[in-house]
Design a protein around this motif. Structure first.
Motif, PDB file in Angstrom:
ATOM      1  N   UNK A 144      13.517  -1.789  -6.853  1.00 42.80           N
ATOM      2  CA  UNK A 144      13.378  -3.084  -7.521  1.00 42.80           C
ATOM      3  C   UNK A 144      12.664  -2.918  -8.861  1.00 42.80           C
ATOM      4  N   UNK A 145      11.637  -2.078  -8.893  1.00 47.85           N
ATOM      5  CA  UNK A 145      10.918  -1.834 -10.143  1.00 47.85           C
ATOM      6  C   UNK A 145      11.837  -1.214 -11.189  1.00 47.85           C
ATOM      7  N   UNK A 146      12.717  -0.292 -10.750  1.00 45.98           N
ATOM      8  CA  UNK A 146      13.657   0.345 -11.680  1.00 45.98           C
ATOM      9  C   UNK A 146      14.622  -0.678 -12.259  1.00 45.98           C
ATOM     10  N   UNK A 147      15.048  -1.643 -11.435  1.00 46.11           N
ATOM     11  CA  UNK A 147      15.946  -2.698 -11.931  1.00 46.11           C
ATOM     12  C   UNK A 147      15.291  -3.514 -13.037  1.00 46.11           C
ATOM     13  N   UNK A 148      13.998  -3.747 -12.902  1.00 48.59           N
ATOM     14  CA  UNK A 148      13.300  -4.614 -13.850  1.00 48.59           C
ATOM     15  C   UNK A 148      12.871  -3.893 -15.124  1.00 48.59           C
ATOM     16  N   UNK A 149      12.987  -2.566 -15.131  1.00 45.38           N
ATOM     17  CA  UNK A 149      12.444  -1.827 -16.264  1.00 45.38           C
ATOM     18  C   UNK A 149      13.142  -2.142 -17.583  1.00 45.38           C
ATOM     19  N   UNK A 181       0.822  -1.211   0.000  1.00 41.93           N
ATOM     20  CA  UNK A 181       0.000   0.000   0.000  1.00 41.93           C
ATOM     21  C   UNK A 181       0.859   1.264   0.000  1.00 41.93           C
ATOM     22  N   UNK A 182       2.049   1.188   0.599  1.00 41.43           N
ATOM     23  CA  UNK A 182       2.908   2.367   0.727  1.00 41.43           C
ATOM     24  C   UNK A 182       3.508   2.794  -0.610  1.00 41.43           C
ATOM     25  N   UNK A 183       3.653   1.872  -1.571  1.00 43.32           N
ATOM     26  CA  UNK A 183       4.288   2.212  -2.850  1.00 43.32           C
ATOM     27  C   UNK A 183       3.420   1.743  -4.023  1.00 43.32           C
ATOM     28  N   UNK A 184       2.261   2.338  -4.210  1.00 45.46           N
ATOM     29  CA  UNK A 184       1.357   1.856  -5.280  1.00 45.46           C
ATOM     30  C   UNK A 184       1.953   1.982  -6.687  1.00 45.46           C
ATOM     31  N   UNK A 185       2.688   3.058  -6.947  1.00 48.22           N
ATOM     32  CA  UNK A 185       3.280   3.230  -8.281  1.00 48.22           C
ATOM     33  C   UNK A 185       4.321   2.154  -8.551  1.00 48.22           C
ATOM     34  N   UNK A 186       5.138   1.842  -7.547  1.00 49.09           N
ATOM     35  CA  UNK A 186       6.153   0.800  -7.720  1.00 49.09           C
ATOM     36  C   UNK A 186       5.491  -0.559  -7.935  1.00 49.09           C
ATOM     37  N   UNK A 187       4.408  -0.822  -7.212  1.00 47.39           N
ATOM     38  CA  UNK A 187       3.691  -2.091  -7.372  1.00 47.39           C
ATOM     39  C   UNK A 187       3.143  -2.210  -8.790  1.00 47.39           C
ATOM     40  N   UNK A 188       2.581  -1.133  -9.294  1.00 49.09           N
ATOM     41  CA  UNK A 188       2.061  -1.153 -10.664  1.00 49.09           C
ATOM     42  C   UNK A 188       3.177  -1.434 -11.670  1.00 49.09           C
TER      43      UNK A 188
END
Length: 968
Positions: free
Chosen positions: A525-530, A487-494
């Motif tokens: 982590x999301x940035x790594x996967x981009x 819930x704290x990082x909705x943009x990263x989760x998306x």
């Protein structure tokens, strides 16, 4: 007067027919009747369109299959609406989501009446009443179920009914025996055994009938004949029912005469010394009290979420007939299919644990290693032996012959309720020997392949597992990372969900990485996967079973070399999906069978009939494979063929819609390239609409690749399509891309075409300075080239822009200049269009008689040269002039002709414009309702095109109706 409901009867137990009061009703074509049959068998339940397509075509369905289904349903609705007594309250076909549901009283379908009568008979203790019900049920049959169905797949739907028919016949014979029947019953049973030589219940009934007729010796001879047939042809002993009846006949047991036959045929008869005691020659594993109860299901995955649709489908299948009830009903089979890493095993084990209490005799589980990286697929014979061991059969009692082992396995399961889970199956042949042959069992299969033969021949029900929905994926991450962190990082989760392509295995790997590093921000982590190129490496837990690259490779390595090559080359295609001709052009060879192999392997999905694609992670895997395996020259040749396919088909489609469109000369198609079929205007427009996203992406790749000749031609070919559909921002972007390629080639004629396309876009967007800049560059090039026709079209474009500014006199002057240029060039098409604009601007200036005279000449010339686009425009101009001259009926006639032409051409924007004019003429005639219908239709189109004109039209309608108006 309406007929009574019971007078309407639909029949599928034989040819598909309908009757009203005994009189036949014409149901139309064979495929219409076949669609009706499929809906009748699932009456009250939604039948997906894809399911109907699959049933109506044994081989690959045609491209227009879904449209054909809609046509069949439309005809059936017409037929049902015309049948007396089948009004909306009784019989109707409703659309529900992506399918259809047939509503009708169940008793009006012979198949449902048949099932109901058999069920009533089984619940009736009185033999005479039971016999009467069964006789009535069997009397409903007029031949094989669905005898005239269009395909073998559809006829296979009748297999369960046929099986139940034979069972009902046996049960009626049993009732005859209980009521004293003898000689006739024996003759009937001999005929039944001859027709179904491997049906043990028929052989057992014949033995009982012979004993009751005082012919015990013949009964024993019947057993020997059955035993020899089973041994010689199947390599197995007869099952427990035949063995038990034989033993009773051998011992002179009076139960064969005294007990009701239904009790004798029961799998668990009353215990008695001669019938219930184990003997040395009994088949092994028969003593249920001593046999072990296997509980082999692996531990389910923690935190299971989602998949409610698939779980519901499995529940429905299990509850359809209990877990298979009644003599002769085979075990139910469900096949869970989906791509690698999608969660098939997780779903199977979650559901299996949930329903395990429904199977008190145990749960068997085996991983058949169908896609093991070592290639060590579990042999079927070993799987059978493992199951026999689990079921308590001593190794020394297991026969050496594989067929005999299978027979023993089925015999042991014959009287049991067991759940059999077969995980990671490679093909149907690996499964078939492991299928129980008698009631009580449920088989759950998982496979990356679709196992179509198992669905077709064994009646298995497919349950497809696709990528998770975004909410399901978020719940999965929340379950493993904690709701607070998610819930704290909705943009990263998306971003994480998007990078993982909603693939459960990838999501689990990401969640594991995040859980092991609780202090890491999820955004990092999301940035790594981009970056797509590195994504597969990052989604690797260091274990073969949880590395995406490795898991994908297990499916890939099972492909034929040709299918593997196509899988790699598909990664070159930039669009979201593609059709068969595009795939075949990429490969340069016939690709239908190769795509079917990829679909069966779930490396590619056919998410719509004839459209194929794969998710982003599989695409990344295919890209990596192609770059490492395929020579760059082969990859480039494949891309050139793809460009050739899109350019070739787009040209054909636009020439179909606008035969007079001037296209530049093009080279012959490259070897191996296939052009899509666009047989009529509708097909051409549908192809352009569906393929535009892929064409645009391919166009950008062509410029990046330096394939400039393809790039500018493709951009120019899309000009009219984008203009007609009001896609002017897209038009600006596409023409700009093409112009880059044309300038790089130094091709002035190509630049002329792209500048003209850009000027059209800027004119519609109201960007007058940009429009004028394009026109200046265009005129310079046209003068350099000495292109009089081109200069004429440039003048027409300028006149159109002047019209948008309300400068009608200047526009009329420019149109006359264009007319002179076309006449000098001998360009009849241009001359006709210039005449239309001269007439139109004369009308805008109030010179209506002059406008009519000029436009009638333009209409004659347009028809002479076959210019349908120009004809549609001049019909509107003539209607406009008639309207302002007060001849509103003539105006309506011409407006309607113009609208019809624009609809044929797929020109939505101009259609809406003429609809507005039509409404004005209807209002002048005093027909307010017709006027409002025309304006509403125009509003719907403009709203769909997101055009600014929708607002003023909505305000106009709101003012007239006195209430807010919205698009339909």
């Amino acid at each position: 007067m309406l007929n009574r409901l019971r007078a309407v009867l639909f029949r599928v137990l034989g040819p598909v027919t309908a009757e009203v009061d005994g009189e036949p009703v014409a149901l139309g074509r064979r495929r219409d009747r076949s669609v009706l049959a499929a809906l009748l068998l699932d009456a009250g339940r939604v039948v997906p369109v894809d399911r109907l397509v699959d049933l109506l075509w044994d081989d690959s369905a045609p491209v227009a299959a879904r449209r054909a289904i809609r046509s069949h349903v439309a005809r059936l609705r017409g037929v049902l609406g015309a049948v007396p007594g089948t009004g909306a309250a009784t019989v109707r076909i409703d659309t529900s989501g992506e399918g259809y549901v047939l509503h009708l009283p169940p008793e009006s379908v012979d198949a449902h009446r048949f099932r109901g009568l058999v069920a009533d008979a089984r619940a009736t203790p009185d033999a005479a009443a039971r016999r009467e019900l069964l006789t009535t049920a069997l009397g409903l049959w007029r031949g094989p179920a669905l005898a005239d169905a269009a395909t073998s797949r559809l006829r296979d739907l009748g297999r369960d009914l046929e099986e139940l028919r034979v069972s009902a016949y046996e049960e009626r014979v049993a009732a005859d025996l209980d009521l004293g029947g003898r000689a006739d019953v024996v003759a009937d049973l001999r005929a039944l055994v001859e027709e179904h030589p491997y049906r043990e219940s028929a052989g057992a009934l014949l033995m009982v009938a012979l004993v009751r007729a005082g012919r015990r010796t013949e009964a024993l001879e019947t057993f020997r004949a059955v035993r020899e047939r089973f041994a010689d042809e199947l390599g197995i002993e007869p099952g427990p029912l035949v063995q038990r009846i034989h033993r009773a006949a051998l011992d002179g047991d009076d139960q064969l005469v005294r007990l009701p036959v239904v009790e004798l045929m029961d799998p668990a008869p009353p215990a008695r010394s001669a019938v219930g005691t184990s003997r040395p020659d009994d088949p092994p594993g028969r003593d249920r009290e001593q046999a072990p109860t296997p509980r082999e299901l692996p531990t389910p995955t923690a935190g299971f979420t989602g998949r409610t649709g698939q779980l519901s489908a499995l529940d429905v299948l299990l509850d359809d007939d209990g877990a298979a009830v009644g003599p002769g009903v085979p075990a139910r089979i469900a096949v869970i299919t989906g791509t690698a890493g999608v969660g098939k095993t997780t779903l199977a084990l979650h559901w299996a644990h949930r329903v395990a209490p429904r199977f008190p005799d145990g749960q068997l589980y085996l991983d058949l290693r169908g896609f093991d990286p070592s290639g060590a697929v579990l042999p079927t014979s070993e799987a059978v032996r493992r199951f026999l061991e689990s079921l308590g059969v001593p190794p020394q009692r297991v026969p050496a012959d594989p067929d005999a082992q299978t027979g023993l396995y089925r015999s042991v399961l014959a009287d049991r309720r067991v759940l059999v889970v077969l995980d990671n199956v490679r093909d149907a042949d690996q499964v078939r020997p492991l299928l129980p042959g008698t009631p009580g069992c449920f088989v759950l299969v998982t496979s990356r392949n679709q196992l179509t033969p198992l669905v077709t021949a064994e009646g298995a029900r497919p349950v497809t597992v696709d990528l998770m929905t975004a909410p399901e994926a978020e719940r999965l991450l929340a379950g493993r990372l904690g709701a607070q962190r998610v819930t704290a990082e909705p943009a990263a989760i998306a971003d994480l969900i998007d990078s993982c392509a909603r693939l459960p295995l990838a999501l689990a790997l990401v969640a594991a990485h995040g859980a092991l590093n609780p202090s890491f921000p999820l955004a990092a982590l999301a940035a790594e996967l981009r970056p797509a190129d590195d994504r597969l490496d990052l989604l690797d837990a260091g274990d073969a079973h949880t590395s995406l690259h490795t898991v994908f490779s297990w499916s890939y390595q099972a492909l034929s070399p040709a299918a593997a090559r196509l899988f790699r080359l598909l990664s070159i295609h930039p669009g979201p999906d593609l059709r068969l001709p595009a795939a075949q052009s990429l490969a340069g060879v016939p690709a239908r069978a190769l795509l079917a192999e990829l679909v069966r392997a779930n490396l590619v999905t056919e998410h719509l009939p004839g459209r194929y694609g794969f998710h982003d992670l599989l695409r990344a895997y295919a890209v990596r494979l192609s770059r490492s395996v395929d020579p760059e020259s082969e990859r480039r040749a494949a891309f050139q063929r793809l460009l050739d396919h899109y350019l070739g088909t787009a040209r054909v489609a636009m020439l179909r819609l606008q035969p007079d469109q001037p296209f530049p000369d093009s080279s012959p198609l490259l070897a191996g390239v296939v052009v899509d079929r666009v047989g009529d205007d509708d097909a051409a427009l549908a192809w352009l609409t569906a393929e535009y996203p892929a064409i645009k992406a391919t166009l950008q790749l062509a410029v990046d690749d330096g394939s400039d000749g393809y790039a500018w031609r493709l951009a120019h070919t899309l000009l009219s399509f984008l203009d007609r559909n009001g896609l002017w921002y897209e038009l600006e972007e596409v023409q700009s891309i093409g112009l880059v390629a044309a300038r790089r080639l130094g091709d002035r004629e190509a630049q002329v075409r792209l500048h003209r396309g850009l000027s059209v876009a800027y004119a519609h967007l109201g960007r007058f300075e940009d429009f004028q800049q394009q026109q200046d560059q265009l005129r310079r090039l046209l003068v350099e080239l000495g292109d009089l026709s081109g200069q004429g079209y440039s003048e027409l474009n300028t006149a159109w822009m002047l019209e948008q500014q309300g400068r009608y006199a200047d526009a009329l002057h420019g149109s006359r200049q264009a007319l002179a240029l076309f006449a000098k060039a001998g360009d009849l098409v241009g001359e006709a269009r210039a005449l239309n604009t001269v007439g139109w601007y004369a009308a805008l200036l109030g010179r209506y008689e002059e406008a009519l005279a000029v436009c009638r000449e333009a209409l004659r010339l347009h028809r002479e040269v076959g210019d349908r686009v120009g004809e549609a425009g001049v019909l509107d101009s003539i209607g406009y002039a008639h309207h302002h001259l007060g001849d509103h009926r003539s105006a309506v006639e011409y407006f309607e002709l113009s609208i019809d032409r624009y609809r044929q051409l797929g020109d939505r924007f101009n259609e809406a414009d003429v609809l507005t004019h039509l409404g004005d003429s209807h209002l002048s005639l005093g027909d307010r309702d017709a006027a409002e219908r025309a304006w509403q239709a125009a509003l719907d189109v403009l709203h769909e095109l997101d055009d600014a004109g929708a607002r003023s039209l909505r305000e106009k309608l709101t003012e007239r109706r006195g209430r807010p108006v919205t698009p339909a």
